[in-house]
Motif scaffolding. Structure first.
Motif, short mmCIF file in Angstrom:
data_model
loop_
_atom_site.label_atom_id
_atom_site.label_comp_id
_atom_site.label_asym_id
_atom_site.label_seq_id
_atom_site.Cartn_x
_atom_site.Cartn_y
_atom_site.Cartn_z
N HIS A 93 0.87 -1.17 0.00
CA HIS A 93 0.00 0.00 0.00
C HIS A 93 0.91 1.23 0.00
N LEU A 94 0.58 2.21 -0.82
CA LEU A 94 1.43 3.40 -0.91
C LEU A 94 0.74 4.64 -0.36
N ILE A 95 1.52 5.49 0.32
CA ILE A 95 1.02 6.78 0.81
C ILE A 95 1.82 7.87 0.10
N ASP A 96 1.14 8.90 -0.38
CA ASP A 96 1.89 10.02 -0.97
C ASP A 96 1.16 11.32 -0.70
N THR A 133 0.18 6.94 10.57
CA THR A 133 -1.01 7.80 10.49
C THR A 133 -0.70 9.00 9.60
N THR A 134 -1.65 9.34 8.74
CA THR A 134 -1.43 10.46 7.81
C THR A 134 -1.97 11.77 8.37
N SER A 135 -1.70 12.83 7.62
CA SER A 135 -2.16 14.17 7.97
C SER A 135 -3.68 14.23 8.09
N GLU A 136 -4.38 13.35 7.38
CA GLU A 136 -5.84 13.35 7.44
C GLU A 136 -6.35 12.34 8.47
N GLY A 137 -5.42 11.71 9.17
CA GLY A 137 -5.81 10.77 10.22
C GLY A 137 -6.03 9.34 9.75
N THR A 138 -5.75 9.05 8.47
CA THR A 138 -5.90 7.68 7.97
C THR A 138 -4.82 6.80 8.59
N LEU A 195 5.23 2.12 -15.21
CA LEU A 195 5.38 1.48 -13.90
C LEU A 195 4.01 1.13 -13.32
N MET A 196 3.06 2.03 -13.50
CA MET A 196 1.70 1.77 -13.00
C MET A 196 1.12 0.53 -13.70
N LYS A 197 1.40 0.42 -15.00
CA LYS A 197 0.91 -0.73 -15.76
C LYS A 197 1.58 -2.02 -15.27
N GLN A 198 2.88 -1.88 -14.99
CA GLN A 198 3.66 -3.05 -14.58
C GLN A 198 3.18 -3.62 -13.23
N ILE A 199 2.66 -2.76 -12.37
CA ILE A 199 2.26 -3.23 -11.03
C ILE A 199 0.76 -3.47 -10.91
N GLU A 200 0.04 -3.17 -11.98
CA GLU A 200 -1.42 -3.29 -11.95
C GLU A 200 -1.90 -4.64 -11.41
N ALA A 201 -1.26 -5.72 -11.88
CA ALA A 201 -1.68 -7.07 -11.50
C ALA A 201 -1.56 -7.31 -10.01
N PHE A 202 -0.73 -6.53 -9.33
CA PHE A 202 -0.53 -6.75 -7.90
C PHE A 202 -1.48 -5.92 -7.03
N LYS A 203 -2.34 -5.16 -7.70
CA LYS A 203 -3.40 -4.38 -7.04
C LYS A 203 -2.95 -3.65 -5.77
N PRO A 204 -1.98 -2.77 -5.90
CA PRO A 204 -1.57 -2.03 -4.70
C PRO A 204 -2.66 -1.05 -4.26
N GLY A 205 -2.66 -0.72 -2.98
CA GLY A 205 -3.60 0.29 -2.48
C GLY A 205 -2.89 1.64 -2.45
N PHE A 206 -3.66 2.71 -2.52
CA PHE A 206 -3.07 4.05 -2.49
C PHE A 206 -3.79 4.95 -1.48
N THR A 207 -3.04 5.68 -0.71
CA THR A 207 -3.59 6.79 0.07
C THR A 207 -2.90 8.03 -0.47
N LEU A 208 -3.59 8.77 -1.33
CA LEU A 208 -2.95 9.91 -2.00
C LEU A 208 -3.45 11.23 -1.43
#
Lengths: 335, 106
Positions: A30-33, A100-105, A69-82
């Motif tokens: 899962h990625l946070i950005d 914990t993120t700035s929005e509290g996630t 890169l997004m296409k390459q990882i598509e099959a692995f269904k990563p999660g995103f908190t953007l």
């Protein structure tokens, strides 16, 4: 609570490729950005610049590399908190980390991989002595809800698209607008520049060029700014309810600096064995890390991501044997 | 080889010997000489951490639109501000004098 195997802080090229390498080992990511879209610097700063040192690509545009890169990882269904910045990281009794993120996630994972690049992109703040005192008390670095400024007096500083666009938009919302810009020339879209000049000619906004905001005043809350015009000795005070400086974004290490990690010259120190930091279970890969001989190259970030995943696997599955397989042997990657 | 003179933020002037055949720019030569220049973006005129004031009257290359745009968003900008990364070291710049602009602390 979002749960995953590897929590990646930063969705730039290194973070994205880490998803691929983790995926080959059946580890979920899962990625946070802090930016609203994946790609990091490549998408935010130079999407149209060609890169020449990605193996196998004689030339590739930064934006296209991210798309691939997004296409390459598509099959692995990563999660995103953007659009949220990773603020704090705490270790639980079970050894897992809660980020914990700035929005509290909240996110939970046994492994944290910091692929934060130059840091998180934050608004450039003008070097005014007491600016921090008025943050949220009259000073905003971005416009989130334009309605906030209805029938209020606003001073906007900057000469780029966001300064121009918000001046145009808020001209009908705010009771009074001063736009302050250091030069005569604007670097925003021509169409917006013309609109702003028209608004100024009609007297709907006050346009002050070759000028800078040099001082802030108020009692607990901002009530006026002082503006210095080029070639004039005295400052002009303008009463206002809000001051919105719009000078673009610049990268900062930010809260990561408080995670108890060993930092050297703004970069996180790692062991080159597996790019682990001084905190077991937290790795740092790509431009954000440092070690002897470090080169800040996308290519090196990819390598670091790959080795990091091997170690992460061993931490997550201490009892399982890890056998290395080429993708040519394993076939089309997928979960 | 040329010499350039870089005044750091404490006012100390550093005499730096620089090759002109390696495509170095002022930001890179400052970093290589351990001066406190960040050069965060790596020389793409995208971060302004290498801003310098040019003190001597050498004839410099014209400012590109990218450089002008970046200086537009930077702080402590003066008439003689340039981005160090956009000043390529050429023979004509022998004796160039620059001063490091203050670093934004916020």
């Amino acid at each position: 609570m979002i749960e995953t195997d590897i929590l990646i802080i930063g969705a730039g090229p290194t973070g994205l490729f880490a998803v691929f390498e983790a995926g080959l080992l059946k580890l979920r990511c899962h990625l946070i950005d802090s930016l609203p879209q994946p790609g990091g610097q490549l998408t935010e700063i130079y999407p149209k610049k060609p890169i020449y040192d990605i193996p196998g690509y004689p030339e590739v545009l930064a934006g296209d590399l991210v798309d691939n890169l997004m296409k390459q990882i598509e099959a692995f269904k990563p999660g995103f908190t953007l659009g949220e910045r990773a603020e704090s990281c705490e270790r639980q009794d079970d050894g897992a980390f809660i980020v914990t993120t700035s929005e509290g996630t909240k996110h939970k994972a046994p492994i944290v991989a910091i692929a934060g690049g130059l840091g998180s992109f934050e608004p450039r703040k003008p070097p005014l002595e007491n600016i921090l005192d008025y943050e949220g008390k009259g000073i905003d670095y971005m416009v989130k809800d334009p309605e906030k400024y209805r029938n209020k007096r606003v001073v906007i500083a900057g000469g780029g698209d966001s300064a121009l666009d918000w001046t145009i938009y808020l001209a009908d919302v705010a009771s009074e607008i001063h736009m302050v810009h250091r030069r005569k020339k604007f670097r925003g879209a021509l169409d917006s520049v013309e609109k702003v000049e028209k608004l100024a000619n009609q007297g709907k906004i006050q346009l002050i060029t070759e000028a800078e905001v040099k001082g802030l005043d108020g009692r607990g809350r901002l009530t006026s700014v002082s503006i210095e015009k080029k070639g004039e000795d005295t400052l002009v005070d303008v009463e206002t309810d809000y001051f919105i400086p719009l000078f673009g974004l610049s990268p900062k290490l930010g809260p990561l600096g408080d995670w108890g990690l060993e930092v050297e010259k703004g970069a996180i120190k790692v062991d080159t064995l597996d790019y682990q930091t001084n905190v077991p279970g937290i790795f740092a890969i790509g431009d954000i890390n440092t070690y002897e001989g470090k080169l800040k190259l996308i290519l090196c970030g990819f390598h670091e991501a790959t080795l990091m995943c091997q170690s992460a696997y061993k931490i997550i599955h201490p009892d399982k044997k890890l056998s290395f397989k080429y993708t040519t042997v394993a076939g089309k990657p997928g979960m | 080889m040329i010499h350039i003179h870089v005044k750091d933020r404490e006012g100390k002037v550093h005499d730096i010997e620089a090759p002109t055949d390696m495509d170095f720019n002022v930001m890179e030569i400052c970093k290589a000489s351990d001066l406190p220049v960040k050069g965060t973006c790596g020389g793409m005129a995208l971060c302004s951490t290498c801003q310098v004031y040019v003190l001597s009257d050498h004839k410099l290359s014209e400012m590109s639109e990218d450089e002008e745009d970046m200086l537009d968003q930077a702080f402590f900008v003066k008439e003689n501000s340039r981005l160090g990364c956009q000043l390529k070291l050429r023979e004509e710049l022998d004796g160039l004098e620059v001063e490091l602009a203050p670093e934004p602390v916020l």
